[in-house]
Write a protein that holds these residues in place. Structure first.
Motif, PDB file in Angstrom:
ATOM      1  N   SER A 163      47.124  70.582  -6.142  1.00 45.33           N
ATOM      2  CA  SER A 163      46.076  70.871  -7.123  1.00 45.33           C
ATOM      3  C   SER A 163      45.695  69.561  -7.804  1.00 45.33           C
ATOM      4  N   LEU A 164      44.551  69.568  -8.480  1.00 46.94           N
ATOM      5  CA  LEU A 164      44.162  68.379  -9.237  1.00 46.94           C
ATOM      6  C   LEU A 164      45.182  68.078 -10.333  1.00 46.94           C
ATOM      7  N   LEU A 165      45.667  69.115 -10.996  1.00 47.12           N
ATOM      8  CA  LEU A 165      46.685  68.913 -12.027  1.00 47.12           C
ATOM      9  C   LEU A 165      47.971  68.352 -11.423  1.00 47.12           C
ATOM     10  N   GLY A 166      48.347  68.842 -10.257  1.00 51.98           N
ATOM     11  CA  GLY A 166      49.519  68.313  -9.568  1.00 51.98           C
ATOM     12  C   GLY A 166      49.330  66.840  -9.225  1.00 51.98           C
ATOM     13  N   LEU A 167      48.124  66.484  -8.772  1.00 50.48           N
ATOM     14  CA  LEU A 167      47.851  65.074  -8.469  1.00 50.48           C
ATOM     15  C   LEU A 167      47.945  64.218  -9.726  1.00 50.48           C
ATOM     16  N   LEU A 168      47.415  64.708 -10.827  1.00 52.01           N
ATOM     17  CA  LEU A 168      47.478  63.970 -12.088  1.00 52.01           C
ATOM     18  C   LEU A 168      48.931  63.741 -12.508  1.00 52.01           C
ATOM     19  N   ARG A 169      49.740  64.788 -12.420  1.00 46.86           N
ATOM     20  CA  ARG A 169      51.161  64.684 -12.769  1.00 46.86           C
ATOM     21  C   ARG A 169      51.892  63.750 -11.793  1.00 46.86           C
ATOM     22  N   HIS A 170      51.595  63.893 -10.502  1.00 47.40           N
ATOM     23  CA  HIS A 170      52.217  63.046  -9.480  1.00 47.40           C
ATOM     24  C   HIS A 170      51.888  61.575  -9.727  1.00 47.40           C
ATOM     25  N   LEU A 171      50.624  61.288  -9.990  1.00 45.90           N
ATOM     26  CA  LEU A 171      50.228  59.892 -10.172  1.00 45.90           C
ATOM     27  C   LEU A 171      50.755  59.314 -11.485  1.00 45.90           C
ATOM     28  N   ALA A 172      50.968  60.140 -12.491  1.00 44.61           N
ATOM     29  CA  ALA A 172      51.647  59.659 -13.710  1.00 44.61           C
ATOM     30  C   ALA A 172      53.055  59.209 -13.350  1.00 44.61           C
ATOM     31  N   ASP A 173      53.744  60.012 -12.540  1.00 44.51           N
ATOM     32  CA  ASP A 173      55.100  59.639 -12.119  1.00 44.51           C
ATOM     33  C   ASP A 173      55.103  58.405 -11.219  1.00 44.51           C
ATOM     34  N   VAL A 174      54.103  58.281 -10.359  1.00 44.20           N
ATOM     35  CA  VAL A 174      54.018  57.109  -9.471  1.00 44.20           C
ATOM     36  C   VAL A 174      53.769  55.849 -10.297  1.00 44.20           C
ATOM     37  N   GLU A 175      52.837  55.910 -11.240  1.00 43.38           N
ATOM     38  CA  GLU A 175      52.583  54.767 -12.138  1.00 43.38           C
ATOM     39  C   GLU A 175      53.888  54.381 -12.855  1.00 43.38           C
ATOM     40  N   ARG A 176      54.566  55.383 -13.376  1.00 44.07           N
ATOM     41  CA  ARG A 176      55.816  55.168 -14.122  1.00 44.07           C
ATOM     42  C   ARG A 176      56.862  54.488 -13.246  1.00 44.07           C
ATOM     43  N   GLU A 214      64.722  51.927 -17.799  1.00 48.95           N
ATOM     44  CA  GLU A 214      65.331  53.208 -17.429  1.00 48.95           C
ATOM     45  C   GLU A 214      64.275  54.256 -17.759  1.00 48.95           C
ATOM     46  N   ALA A 215      63.557  54.712 -16.745  1.00 49.09           N
ATOM     47  CA  ALA A 215      62.430  55.625 -16.977  1.00 49.09           C
ATOM     48  C   ALA A 215      62.388  56.664 -15.867  1.00 49.09           C
ATOM     49  N   PRO A 216      63.128  57.754 -16.026  1.00 49.44           N
ATOM     50  CA  PRO A 216      63.112  58.785 -14.992  1.00 49.44           C
ATOM     51  C   PRO A 216      61.740  59.432 -14.884  1.00 49.44           C
ATOM     52  N   PRO A 217      61.449  60.042 -13.747  1.00 45.12           N
ATOM     53  CA  PRO A 217      60.159  60.728 -13.590  1.00 45.12           C
ATOM     54  C   PRO A 217      59.973  61.780 -14.689  1.00 45.12           C
ATOM     55  N   LEU A 218      58.738  62.010 -15.039  1.00 44.43           N
ATOM     56  CA  LEU A 218      58.417  62.976 -16.078  1.00 44.43           C
ATOM     57  C   LEU A 218      58.272  64.396 -15.531  1.00 44.43           C
ATOM     58  N   ASP A 234      59.445  68.372  -6.027  1.00 44.11           N
ATOM     59  CA  ASP A 234      58.014  68.666  -6.042  1.00 44.11           C
ATOM     60  C   ASP A 234      57.562  69.253  -7.371  1.00 44.11           C
ATOM     61  N   GLY A 235      58.348  69.037  -8.417  1.00 47.87           N
ATOM     62  CA  GLY A 235      58.021  69.577  -9.734  1.00 47.87           C
ATOM     63  C   GLY A 235      56.681  69.118 -10.254  1.00 47.87           C
ATOM     64  N   ASP A 236      56.239  67.923  -9.830  1.00 47.99           N
ATOM     65  CA  ASP A 236      54.922  67.452 -10.261  1.00 47.99           C
ATOM     66  C   ASP A 236      53.825  68.412  -9.805  1.00 47.99           C
ATOM     67  N   PHE A 237      54.025  69.031  -8.641  1.00 48.56           N
ATOM     68  CA  PHE A 237      53.043  69.988  -8.127  1.00 48.56           C
ATOM     69  C   PHE A 237      53.395  71.432  -8.491  1.00 48.56           C
ATOM     70  N   THR A 238      54.645  71.821  -8.330  1.00 49.34           N
ATOM     71  CA  THR A 238      55.007  73.219  -8.595  1.00 49.34           C
ATOM     72  C   THR A 238      54.906  73.562 -10.072  1.00 49.34           C
ATOM     73  N   ALA A 282      47.471  69.243 -21.178  1.00 49.68           N
ATOM     74  CA  ALA A 282      47.422  68.171 -22.179  1.00 49.68           C
ATOM     75  C   ALA A 282      48.548  67.156 -21.974  1.00 49.68           C
ATOM     76  N   LEU A 283      49.738  67.637 -21.666  1.00 51.20           N
ATOM     77  CA  LEU A 283      50.862  66.736 -21.421  1.00 51.20           C
ATOM     78  C   LEU A 283      50.603  65.856 -20.204  1.00 51.20           C
ATOM     79  N   ALA A 284      50.029  66.429 -19.163  1.00 47.63           N
ATOM     80  CA  ALA A 284      49.729  65.647 -17.956  1.00 47.63           C
ATOM     81  C   ALA A 284      48.737  64.534 -18.257  1.00 47.63           C
ATOM     82  N   TRP A 285      47.651  64.868 -18.958  1.00 47.89           N
ATOM     83  CA  TRP A 285      46.665  63.833 -19.313  1.00 47.89           C
ATOM     84  C   TRP A 285      47.302  62.752 -20.175  1.00 47.89           C
TER      85      TRP A 285
END
Length: 183
Positions: free
Chosen positions: A65-78, A89-93, A101-105, A115-118
């Protein structure tokens, strides 16, 4: 938003498109930073004007989903900028070893989740932009458990590739939601 009549037209009118203002010549850092900014802006444009619809899945059984992509790319940037290059020390969000697959599920139609994803995505971009601006050169490097030593140059190229791939997904997801097409 004006709906283009052809897929190759711009998603927004060219005079309002933040992706066309960057340099076409110049030093390597400026070009890489601009290409990455354009890819980030493309994802944001594809998500603009949507709220709960951001969580709409592509097609069963996919969780894309678009929201999953937004969350995934936040984690990738991080991962690449905070953890690998800055050594924080910055674990994935949004994902974890127990839920890779929590970024998508976890991309559900809840206003707080959206709002948290943005917020996370924008915070990670702000960190990355500051890191790049402060880096003395593109050969600054960090250590990644997957690739070994990686330079800032490699991370910037990889991030452009990562966004470009996922922006292709975003094109199809947005079209499925409301028929909006364009680059």
């Amino acid at each position: 938003m004006t709906t283009p009549s052809r897929r190759a037209e711009m998603f927004v009118p060219v005079e309002r498109d933040p992706r066309v203002l960057g340099p076409a010549t110049g030093d390597e850092r400026a070009l890489l930073v601009d290409f990455l900014a354009a890819q980030r802006a493309t994802l944001e444009l594809k998500c603009t004007g949507l709220d709960a619809e951001l969580s709409q899945r592509s097609v069963a059984p996919s969780t894309l989903s678009l929201l999953g992509l937004l969350r995934h790319l936040a984690d990738v940037e991080r991962r690449w900028f905070r953890r690998v290059l800055a050594g924080h020390e910055a674990p994935p969000l949004f994902s974890s070893p127990s839920d890779p697959d929590g970024d998508f599920t976890g991309a559900v139609p809840d206003p707080q989740v959206v709002a948290l994803a943005w917020r996370a995505w924008r915070d990670e971009i702000a960190f990355a932009e500051a890191f790049v601006a402060d880096a003395p050169h593109l050969d600054v490097h960090g250590h990644d458990s997957w690739r070994g030593a990686v330079s800032l140059r490699w991370v910037l190229v990889h991030m452009i590739e990562e966004y470009a791939r996922h922006n292709g997904h975003a094109d199809l997801l947005r079209e499925r939601i409301d028929g909006a097409i364009g680059v």
